[in-house]
Design a protein around this motif. Sequence first.
Motif, PDB file in Angstrom:
ATOM      1  N   ASP A 227      31.316  -5.739  -4.171  1.00  0.00           N
ATOM      2  CA  ASP A 227      30.812  -5.875  -2.805  1.00  0.00           C
ATOM      3  C   ASP A 227      31.708  -6.852  -2.063  1.00  0.00           C
ATOM      4  OD1 ASP A 227      29.448  -6.007  -0.470  1.00  0.00           O
ATOM      5  OD2 ASP A 227      27.501  -6.440  -1.332  1.00  0.00           O
ATOM      6  N   THR A 228      32.545  -6.316  -1.174  1.00  0.00           N
ATOM      7  CA  THR A 228      33.469  -7.148  -0.412  1.00  0.00           C
ATOM      8  C   THR A 228      33.348  -6.789   1.057  1.00  0.00           C
ATOM      9  OG1 THR A 228      34.995  -7.125  -2.285  1.00  0.00           O
ATOM     10  CG2 THR A 228      35.862  -7.912  -0.197  1.00  0.00           C
ATOM     11  N   ASP A 229      32.806  -7.694   1.846  1.00  0.00           N
ATOM     12  CA  ASP A 229      32.654  -7.476   3.291  1.00  0.00           C
ATOM     13  C   ASP A 229      31.951  -6.150   3.585  1.00  0.00           C
ATOM     14  OD1 ASP A 229      33.921  -9.875   3.827  1.00  0.00           O
ATOM     15  OD2 ASP A 229      35.918  -8.957   3.841  1.00  0.00           O
ATOM     16  N   GLY A 230      30.928  -5.850   2.786  1.00  0.00           N
ATOM     17  CA  GLY A 230      30.146  -4.650   3.049  1.00  0.00           C
ATOM     18  C   GLY A 230      30.659  -3.396   2.379  1.00  0.00           C
ATOM     19  N   GLU A 231      31.924  -3.385   1.910  1.00  0.00           N
ATOM     20  CA  GLU A 231      32.435  -2.244   1.167  1.00  0.00           C
ATOM     21  C   GLU A 231      31.918  -2.316  -0.269  1.00  0.00           C
ATOM     22  OE1 GLU A 231      36.559  -0.869   1.837  1.00  0.00           O
ATOM     23  OE2 GLU A 231      36.802  -2.794   2.853  1.00  0.00           O
ATOM     24  N   ARG A 232      31.505  -1.173  -0.807  1.00  0.00           N
ATOM     25  CA  ARG A 232      30.922  -1.160  -2.143  1.00  0.00           C
ATOM     26  C   ARG A 232      31.630  -0.100  -2.974  1.00  0.00           C
ATOM     27  NH1 ARG A 232      24.683  -1.907  -2.406  1.00  0.00           N
ATOM     28  NH2 ARG A 232      25.272  -3.722  -3.612  1.00  0.00           N
TER      29      ARG A 232
ATOM     30  N   THR B  22      38.936  -0.324  -3.004  1.00  0.00           N
ATOM     31  CA  THR B  22      38.466  -1.263  -1.987  1.00  0.00           C
ATOM     32  C   THR B  22      39.560  -2.280  -1.686  1.00  0.00           C
ATOM     33  OG1 THR B  22      36.202  -1.036  -2.785  1.00  0.00           O
ATOM     34  CG2 THR B  22      36.688  -2.926  -1.388  1.00  0.00           C
TER      35      THR B  22
END
Length: 287
Positions: free
Chosen positions: A128-133, A154
């Motif tokens: 989970d990085t800045d909303g990207e999953r 990602t």
Amino acid sequence: MHKSEARKLIEQARTAWEAEEWQRAADLYEQVLAQFPDERPSAEWWYDAALAHKFLRNWEKARDLGREAAARAPRGEGDPAFWNLGIAATILRDWATARDAWTGFGIGLPDGEGEIAGRFGAACVRLDTDGEREVVWIERLCPTRGRVVNVPVTGGRRYGEIVVHDGEPKGERVYNGTTFPVFDELTLFEASALPTLEVTVGAGEAADLEALLALFTEHGFGAEPASAVRVLCACCSEGTHQQERDVRAGAQAVSLAAPEHEARRLLERWAGETAIGRSWSGLEQVG
């Protein structure tokens, strides 16, 4: 503080908890615990206060309050107070506390002191990085840490990085008849120095692409064909899914994790092993 006042504060803390007001809930529990640390229900209050700070990613408080919760929990019986303490202590690199927490939970560890570097099997982690999953495979080094063994798509994530994951599975992946849990990432524990590259390869047969993937793996690097990436909605991702590595012939993008000069050398070696059927072009760093 009278016990009647303490009861009111506990009721307020539970109301805040239900509303997911974690800081307020923790503050209220701590007010009561400062006066009544060892009442019959205090173990539950210590646990909830520590858990609230875990949700807040306040790892020092989660560890310190978690120690109190674990001190009032039975050892060797899988009590979650030990698990949450183990997570917080691991993130803080407090290895003595982490080792004691895992042992208190009932997990056997490799002998030694300091950082835990064991073989706890494979699992999946939802980055989970800045909303990207993105769900990737890991090799578990301890009950809560794992090394990423996919090349993530990602941005900003890399093959070989070490992540800390939560203890409650949120989904499953089935591979070759074996079911593996999917955990949510809590934090990036150790970054990877390997850059992410992208190249377009032409493979006359699926076996040619398999040979490329195996070549990079043999040298400690990563390779992931675009055909192996599946896109799922958030709800579906938390379900159970059959996992297969879809390796196809033809031209497609392949993500690589390796220094550029090493990637170029291995691609040249791979393409040169047969007279026809293997090609590559457009190697570039993307992450």
